[in-house]
Write a protein that holds these residues in place. Structure first.
Motif, short mmCIF file in Angstrom:
data_model
loop_
_atom_site.label_atom_id
_atom_site.label_comp_id
_atom_site.label_asym_id
_atom_site.label_seq_id
_atom_site.Cartn_x
_atom_site.Cartn_y
_atom_site.Cartn_z
N ASP A 75 0.83 -1.20 0.00
CA ASP A 75 0.00 0.00 0.00
C ASP A 75 0.87 1.25 0.00
O ASP A 75 2.10 1.17 -0.13
CB ASP A 75 -0.98 -0.02 1.17
N GLN A 76 0.22 2.41 0.15
CA GLN A 76 0.94 3.69 0.08
C GLN A 76 1.97 3.85 1.19
O GLN A 76 2.88 4.67 1.10
CB GLN A 76 -0.06 4.86 0.11
N ARG A 157 0.80 1.14 -10.39
CA ARG A 157 0.03 1.66 -9.25
C ARG A 157 -1.45 1.76 -9.61
O ARG A 157 -1.81 2.22 -10.69
CB ARG A 157 0.57 3.03 -8.86
N ILE A 159 -5.10 3.30 -8.12
CA ILE A 159 -5.68 4.25 -7.17
C ILE A 159 -7.19 4.01 -7.17
O ILE A 159 -7.88 4.39 -8.13
CB ILE A 159 -5.36 5.70 -7.56
N PRO A 165 -6.02 10.48 -4.08
CA PRO A 165 -4.81 9.93 -4.71
C PRO A 165 -3.75 9.48 -3.73
O PRO A 165 -2.80 8.78 -4.12
CB PRO A 165 -4.31 11.11 -5.56
N TYR A 168 -3.32 4.30 -2.36
CA TYR A 168 -3.06 3.52 -3.58
C TYR A 168 -2.40 2.19 -3.22
O TYR A 168 -1.99 1.96 -2.08
CB TYR A 168 -2.18 4.31 -4.55
N ASP A 170 0.46 -0.65 -4.98
CA ASP A 170 1.42 -0.99 -6.03
C ASP A 170 1.36 -2.50 -6.25
O ASP A 170 1.56 -3.29 -5.32
CB ASP A 170 2.84 -0.57 -5.64
#
Length: 423
Positions: A75-76, A157, A159, A165, A168, A170
């Motif tokens: 994750d982000q 990626r 979203i 944004p 997200y 990956d």
């Protein structure tokens, strides 16, 4: 005219002899040119390849160079995310990017996901896919930013909410050698390797010991010959049975007909296949056809175990008569009723069927996997040996040249002595 002095006659005589010697030599440069011609032909592609690095190094070429498998997600915050997490599960599977701009994708259970067109931005910043139905009509287009694209990793990626944004995921992919589903018939997959029984589970998914009475009869080594015959052995290498086999075109069932040493049929068994990939072959046995909810899945994995009695690796157990080599004590033919359940299939993330699915028809002789042989030269010699033979073939010419030079040198010495005497 003044006669030439002795010291001037000698060079003139030697020069004449040298010219004469040169005239007797074979036209060796022509042979040398012929000898180097193959090397020039071989070298030609290298000249063409020298212009390829720009293409080979392009982001699109990197993506198309290998099949990809989804192997992770973060994750982000960089925290790992399970591949069955609802936010990422839809992006998990096998991906095959054709250099011509087409792609096919499959779930990890090899069920079809989608097909269509793809491209990568020239700077490698984004990947775009347009999914298409079986008739080629567009279904949707998706553009995702690429965070990593190398020969070892492809990560993009996603979203979930464009208005947020900062949240997200990956999706990480790594190269794989997994054969594209549908490009090889199920029969060819089964025949591509010998198999070893390595596990069993019951209808509840609970592991079952391989010596359990309900599954012990199906444990061993199995060798499925591409020509449609098979041999099976117990794990102690004693013979089990031999006969004929086939796999349904859709990979749903495997059928074997056990035969005695004279080729007479003993029994035929049909079992549903639940998994058939390059890494696993699992079929289902139902001890009592009147109670189909009670069953056992017999799991096999590839092996390099040599086929007993042959000293050679096999081509792909169960119970029955001894194999055709006559070795060992015959086993006891099985009595269980062939399974009738339809094998379960995983639900795909998409509904589109890639256009390249195929396979041998049911009841046909299994496809024979293609085999490559080493390139050979004339008369069965390898290119290296053939090249050596060509080089050695000029030895008689060289010997003749050496003999001619020796004779001419002797003649030159005699003429020189006569000239000195006359002087």
């Amino acid at each position: 005219m003044t006669a030439p002095t002795p010291h001037r006659r000698t060079p003139l005589a030697l020069a004449a002899l040298t010219v004469a010697a040169a005239c007797t030599l074979p036209a060796a440069p022509a042979f040398a040119l012929d000898a180097v011609a193959p090397a020039a032909i071989v070298a030609a592609p290298a000249t063409l390849a020298s212009a390829a690095p720009a293409l080979a190094d392009s982001p699109a070429a990197v993506l198309a160079a290998t099949p990809w498998e989804t192997t992770g997600a973060i994750d982000q915050d960089g925290a790992p995310v399970a591949l069955d997490h609802p936010a990422v599960a839809n992006f998990v599977g096998w991906a095959y990017y054709n250099p011509t701009g087409n792609f096919t994708m499959y779930n990890l259970d090899d069920t079809p996901k989608m097909q269509g067109d793809w491209e990568v931005a020239a700077d490698g910043s984004t990947r775009t896919i347009t999914a298409r139905d079986a008739d080629g009509a567009p279904l949707f287009t998706r553009v995702v930013p690429i965070t990593v694209l190398t020969a070892d990793e492809f990560t993009y990626r996603v979203i979930p909410d464009a208005s947020v944004p900062d949240v997200y995921y990956d999706i990480i992919h790594t190269p794989t050698t997994h054969q594209e589903p549908g490009t090889v018939s199920p029969a060819a997959v089964l025949a591509a390797t010998p198999w070893e029984t390595t596990g069993a589970i019951d209808q509840d998914g609970a592991p079952v010991a391989l010596d359990h009475p309900a599954v012990a009869n199906f444990v061993g080594w199995a060798y499925y010959n591409p020509t449609g015959t098979f041999t099976m052995y117990n794990l102690d290498d004693t013979p089990k049975m031999q006969g004929d086999w086939e796999v349904a075109a859709d990979g749903s069932t495997r059928t074997i007909t056990a035969r005695d040493a004279d080729g007479a049929p003993l029994f035929t068994r049909v079992v549903p296949i639940t998994v058939l990939t390059a890494d696993e072959f699992t079929y289902r046995v139902i001890p009592d056809a009147s109670v189909p909810d009670v069953y056992y899945d017999i799991i096999h994995t590839p092996t390099t175990h040599q086929e007993p009695g042959t000293g050679l690796p096999g081509e792909g157990g169960e119970d029955g008569e001894n194999p055709g080599d006559g070795a060992g004590t015959p086993g006891t033919p099985g009595t269980e009723t062939p399974g009738t359940e339809t094998p379960g299939g995983g639900e795909g993330q998409g509904t589109e069927t890639p256009g390249n699915a195929g396979g041998a028809g049911a009841g046909q002789t299994p496809d024979s996997p293609a085999t490559e042989s080493a390139t050979t030269g004339q008369n069965g010699a390898s290119p290296k040996n053939e090249a050596l033979a060509v080089t050695g073939g000029s030895a008689p010419v060289a010997g003749g040249i050496a003999a001619a030079l020796t004779a001419l040198s002797g003649g030159a010495l005699l003429a020189l002595r006569k000239l000195r005497r006359s002087a």
